[in-house]
Design a protein around this motif. Structure first.
Motif, PDB file in Angstrom:
ATOM      1  N   SER A 187       1.042  -0.981   0.258  1.00 20.28           N
ATOM      2  CA  SER A 187       0.275   0.082   0.251  1.00 20.28           C
ATOM      3  C   SER A 187       0.827   1.301  -0.099  1.00 20.28           C
ATOM      4  O   SER A 187       1.472   1.042   0.605  1.00 20.28           O
ATOM      5  CB  SER A 187      -0.860   0.463   1.045  1.00 20.28           C
ATOM      6  OG  SER A 187       0.144  -0.120   2.381  1.00 20.28           O
ATOM      7  N   ALA A 188       0.638   2.575  -0.789  1.00 28.27           N
ATOM      8  CA  ALA A 188       1.065   3.606  -0.274  1.00 28.27           C
ATOM      9  C   ALA A 188      -0.623   5.288   0.074  1.00 28.27           C
ATOM     10  O   ALA A 188      -1.282   4.029  -0.735  1.00 28.27           O
ATOM     11  CB  ALA A 188       1.801   4.291  -1.963  1.00 28.27           C
ATOM     12  N   ALA A 189       0.239   6.119  -0.001  1.00 26.96           N
ATOM     13  CA  ALA A 189      -1.382   6.835   0.466  1.00 26.96           C
ATOM     14  C   ALA A 189      -0.135   8.123  -0.257  1.00 26.96           C
ATOM     15  O   ALA A 189      -1.491   9.238  -0.170  1.00 26.96           O
ATOM     16  CB  ALA A 189      -0.327   7.484   2.324  1.00 26.96           C
ATOM     17  N   THR A 190       0.613   8.207  -1.120  1.00 22.20           N
ATOM     18  CA  THR A 190       0.654   9.369  -1.916  1.00 22.20           C
ATOM     19  C   THR A 190       1.303   8.385  -3.458  1.00 22.20           C
ATOM     20  O   THR A 190       1.460   7.328  -3.344  1.00 22.20           O
ATOM     21  CB  THR A 190       1.625  10.063  -1.136  1.00 22.20           C
ATOM     22  OG1 THR A 190       2.979   9.441  -1.403  1.00 22.20           O
ATOM     23  CG2 THR A 190       1.642  11.001  -0.129  1.00 22.20           C
ATOM     24  N   LEU A 191       0.949  10.208  -3.860  1.00 18.41           N
ATOM     25  CA  LEU A 191       1.417   8.984  -5.429  1.00 18.41           C
ATOM     26  C   LEU A 191       2.889   9.439  -5.640  1.00 18.41           C
ATOM     27  O   LEU A 191       3.979   8.005  -6.194  1.00 18.41           O
ATOM     28  CB  LEU A 191       1.541  10.687  -6.297  1.00 18.41           C
ATOM     29  CG  LEU A 191       0.301  10.718  -7.012  1.00 18.41           C
ATOM     30  CD1 LEU A 191       0.508  12.239  -8.709  1.00 18.41           C
ATOM     31  CD2 LEU A 191       0.077   9.337  -7.776  1.00 18.41           C
ATOM     32  N   ALA A 192       4.462   9.523  -4.518  1.00 18.15           N
ATOM     33  CA  ALA A 192       5.629   9.666  -4.662  1.00 18.15           C
ATOM     34  C   ALA A 192       5.675   8.311  -4.155  1.00 18.15           C
ATOM     35  O   ALA A 192       6.379   7.066  -4.572  1.00 18.15           O
ATOM     36  CB  ALA A 192       6.212  10.898  -4.014  1.00 18.15           C
ATOM     37  N   ASP A 193       4.809   7.672  -3.083  1.00 13.63           N
ATOM     38  CA  ASP A 193       5.420   6.384  -2.592  1.00 13.63           C
ATOM     39  C   ASP A 193       5.104   5.142  -3.868  1.00 13.63           C
ATOM     40  O   ASP A 193       5.457   3.952  -3.189  1.00 13.63           O
ATOM     41  CB  ASP A 193       4.707   6.241  -0.769  1.00 13.63           C
ATOM     42  CG  ASP A 193       4.789   5.248  -0.103  1.00 13.63           C
ATOM     43  OD1 ASP A 193       5.923   4.355  -0.786  1.00 13.63           O
ATOM     44  OD2 ASP A 193       4.231   5.351   0.442  1.00 13.63           O
ATOM     45  N   ALA A 194       3.494   5.559  -4.068  1.00 11.47           N
ATOM     46  CA  ALA A 194       3.482   4.221  -5.411  1.00 11.47           C
ATOM     47  C   ALA A 194       4.497   4.106  -6.756  1.00 11.47           C
ATOM     48  O   ALA A 194       4.494   3.273  -5.954  1.00 11.47           O
ATOM     49  CB  ALA A 194       1.595   4.684  -5.511  1.00 11.47           C
ATOM     50  N   TRP A 195       4.939   5.631  -6.387  1.00 10.90           N
ATOM     51  CA  TRP A 195       5.731   5.272  -7.524  1.00 10.90           C
ATOM     52  C   TRP A 195       6.904   4.852  -7.143  1.00 10.90           C
ATOM     53  O   TRP A 195       7.841   3.369  -8.342  1.00 10.90           O
ATOM     54  CB  TRP A 195       6.062   6.903  -8.397  1.00 10.90           C
ATOM     55  CG  TRP A 195       6.894   6.777  -9.581  1.00 10.90           C
ATOM     56  CD1 TRP A 195       8.322   7.039  -9.536  1.00 10.90           C
ATOM     57  CD2 TRP A 195       6.158   6.096 -11.241  1.00 10.90           C
ATOM     58  NE1 TRP A 195       8.642   6.917 -10.896  1.00 10.90           N
ATOM     59  CE2 TRP A 195       7.615   6.289 -11.507  1.00 10.90           C
ATOM     60  CE3 TRP A 195       5.343   5.327 -11.067  1.00 10.90           C
ATOM     61  CZ2 TRP A 195       7.543   5.168 -13.009  1.00 10.90           C
ATOM     62  CZ3 TRP A 195       4.633   4.993 -11.854  1.00 10.90           C
ATOM     63  CH2 TRP A 195       6.006   4.797 -13.424  1.00 10.90           C
ATOM     64  N   GLN A 196       7.823   4.991  -5.712  1.00  9.76           N
ATOM     65  CA  GLN A 196       9.135   4.753  -5.574  1.00  9.76           C
ATOM     66  C   GLN A 196       8.370   3.152  -5.317  1.00  9.76           C
ATOM     67  O   GLN A 196       9.408   1.786  -5.957  1.00  9.76           O
ATOM     68  CB  GLN A 196       8.672   4.846  -3.949  1.00  9.76           C
ATOM     69  CG  GLN A 196       9.954   4.112  -3.423  1.00  9.76           C
ATOM     70  CD  GLN A 196      11.124   4.374  -3.962  1.00  9.76           C
ATOM     71  OE1 GLN A 196      11.540   5.624  -4.121  1.00  9.76           O
ATOM     72  NE2 GLN A 196      12.294   3.496  -4.090  1.00  9.76           N
ATOM     73  N   HIS A 197       7.112   1.738  -5.475  1.00 13.87           N
ATOM     74  CA  HIS A 197       6.905   0.868  -5.303  1.00 13.87           C
ATOM     75  C   HIS A 197       6.777  -0.153  -6.770  1.00 13.87           C
ATOM     76  O   HIS A 197       7.319  -0.553  -6.937  1.00 13.87           O
ATOM     77  CB  HIS A 197       5.172   0.475  -4.501  1.00 13.87           C
ATOM     78  CG  HIS A 197       5.200   0.958  -3.211  1.00 13.87           C
ATOM     79  ND1 HIS A 197       6.147  -0.412  -2.566  1.00 13.87           N
ATOM     80  CD2 HIS A 197       5.346   1.747  -2.001  1.00 13.87           C
ATOM     81  CE1 HIS A 197       5.956   0.424  -1.027  1.00 13.87           C
ATOM     82  NE2 HIS A 197       4.727   1.088  -1.091  1.00 13.87           N
TER      83      HIS A 197
END
Length: 490
Positions: free
Chosen positions: A38-48
């Motif tokens: 899971s991710a809470a932001t765009l930046a975190d999602a793109w990192q995954h």
């Protein structure tokens, strides 16, 4: 003997800035046997996404540092294989359509129905590793064939290799794997239903039902019951519960042919069913979730109908997320030999006789016909020619005899001399108007080979309207019920 290795769980990434919702989605997916990040932001999602691959990505539309569409667009630019599901706020139809056009596999409307949530995620990873709960079932009976060969067979039924037909086939193959609604446009008799069936066969829903509905053939008073189902006693004659088209198409494709013939009141109800993916059966107090892909078709200019107030603009944009235009036969005459061969083969098979051969002279004669009724008219012409032919080779004179008679201009259309006196007023106005209407209808029917669908299109009428007029004016149509009103297969 050692047990076979366990299948790897499907990988899902959930992107949402609300912790409670994110936890709810995670728990729901974990119970289904998926592995979840899971991710809470765009930046975190793109990192995954940079660290590894997933089978599906579920993202909220609004995030603290941007829009979910930005994530989708980045994934498309990098040609990533993950299928993206976008979650939008209740009533945000524009966002859902924008996401589908941008390449999203599907969308969910908040507040999310968990049953629908599980179904959409399962559809998104359908062709990948099944979740843990499905592994036991995978060891049972063989699943229906969803191989590319099944879709190719359906595409091959769209006979022809001309450039316009190849464009249609390529577009079907490209958009089949999405859940985006598709509008198939084309003149009557071009094969719009065949295109819809190919779209279904090429999709991940190929093992589900394909339910075809002729919107112009349902009495207005029964539309709601036919589409959404009805409970026992909900109307006169409802002696038992019955399912509607949406319920019958559950897990598959609902094909709405001649969508432009739907009355405005029904258009509103259809729009809500498509947006909310829930339907309420007539006489029921609750709504049921439905999982269908909607493909519609029309020979009408829906944009003009929207401008004229005859079709809802919001429904038009909802249905026309992706458009497929099936070309008329006059724009693909190179396909005539292949079409004739395929049609003659089927006609001969149905008649239990060998298929007659086609000479170049017959092809040339067919090519000279206007064929305004497209493939459907060509099939009727070949049916009559086979019946009139007396040999193993289809003769030119058989084609000439099979052609409908040239229309005879009624006396009322003969131009009067400039100095002729104007006709007197009719003593029976209604009788006079009925006669003029009858002459026009007969002429249109003759010119289209008694194809009521094509005649209606010529006169700007719906199929229901021309049927009513033919019956009211007691116009004799050869062969009784018109076979041209049924679905086309070519």
């Amino acid at each position: 003997m050692s047990a076979p290795p366990a299948a790897t769980p499907a990988q899902v990434l959930v992107v949402d800035d609300e912790p409670d919702l994110r936890t709810l989605y995670e728990l729901t997916l974990l119970r289904e046997g998926y592995q979840v990040d899971s991710a809470a932001t765009l930046a975190d999602a793109w990192q995954h996404l940079q660290e590894r691959r997933f089978d599906a990505v579920i993202t909220d539309m609004r995030l603290p540092d941007g829009q979910g569409l930005e994530l989708l667009q980045r994934m498309l630019v990098q040609q990533r294989s993950e299928r993206c599901i976008v979650m939008t706020a209740y009533g945000s139809a524009e966002n859902a359509v924008e996401a589908l056009k941008a390449g999203a596999f599907d969308y969910l409307t908040k507040p999310v129905d968990l049953k629908q949530f599980r179904s959409v995620v399962a559809s998104a990873i359908h062709d990948r590793q099944p979740p843990a709960r499905a592994r036991a079932a995978a060891a049972g009976p063989k699943a229906p064939d969803r191989s590319p060969a099944g879709g190719q067979a359906a595409l091959d039924r769209l006979v022809g290799n001309s450039a316009p037909m190849q464009q249609v086939k390529d577009r079907i193959a490209r958009v089949a794997r999405s859940m985006a609604p598709v509008l198939v446009r084309g003149e009557s008799g071009t094969g719009k239903e065949l295109a819809a069936r190919a779209l279904h066969a090429c999709s991940h829903r190929a093992d589900g039902p394909f339910v075809a509905v002729n919107c112009g053939a349902i009495p207005e008073s029964l539309l709601e019951a036919e589409f959404f189902g009805a409970r026992k006693g909900s109307y006169t004659g409802a002696n038992a519960d019955r399912e509607g088209y949406f319920q019958a198409a559950q897990g598959g494709t609902l094909f709405l042919d001649e969508i432009g013939d739907l009355p405005l009141a029904m258009q509103s109800k259809l729009l809500r069913a498509i947006q909310e993916r829930q339907v309420r059966a007539l006489g029921s107090t609750q709504e049921d979730a439905v999982d269908v892909r909607v493909v519609s078709a029309t020979h009408r200019d829906l944009a003009a109908d929207v401008a004229g107030g005859r079709f809802r603009q919001d429904l038009y944009y909802r249905l026309n997320v992706i458009e497929i235009v099936v070309p008329p036969l006059r724009e693909r005459r190179d396909d005539l030999p292949a079409l004739c061969e395929a049609l003659l083969g089927r006609i001969a098979q149905e008649a239990g006789m060998p298929a007659p051969a086609l000479s170049p002279a017959v092809i040339d004669q067919l090519a000279a016909h206007p064929l305004a009724g497209n493939v459907r008219e060509l099939e009727n012409l070949l049916h009559r020619a086979v019946a009139l032919s007396d040999g193993q080779v289809l003769q030119v004179d058989a084609i000439a005899a099979a052609a409908p008679p040239a229309p005879v201009r009624p006396p009322a259309e003969v131009a009067q001399a400039p100095d002729a006196a104007p006709p007197g007023l009719p003593s029976d106005l209604q009788g006079y108007l009925d006669q003029r209407e009858r002459e026009i209808l007969v002429r249109a029917l003759h010119e289209t080979g008694f194809n009521r669908t094509a005649a209606a299109q010529r006169l700007g009428l719906s199929l229901r309207q021309i049927r009513y007029r033919i019956a009211r004016l007691a116009i004799a149509v050869p062969g009784g019920d018109d076979p041209n009103d049924g679905p086309l297969s070519a």
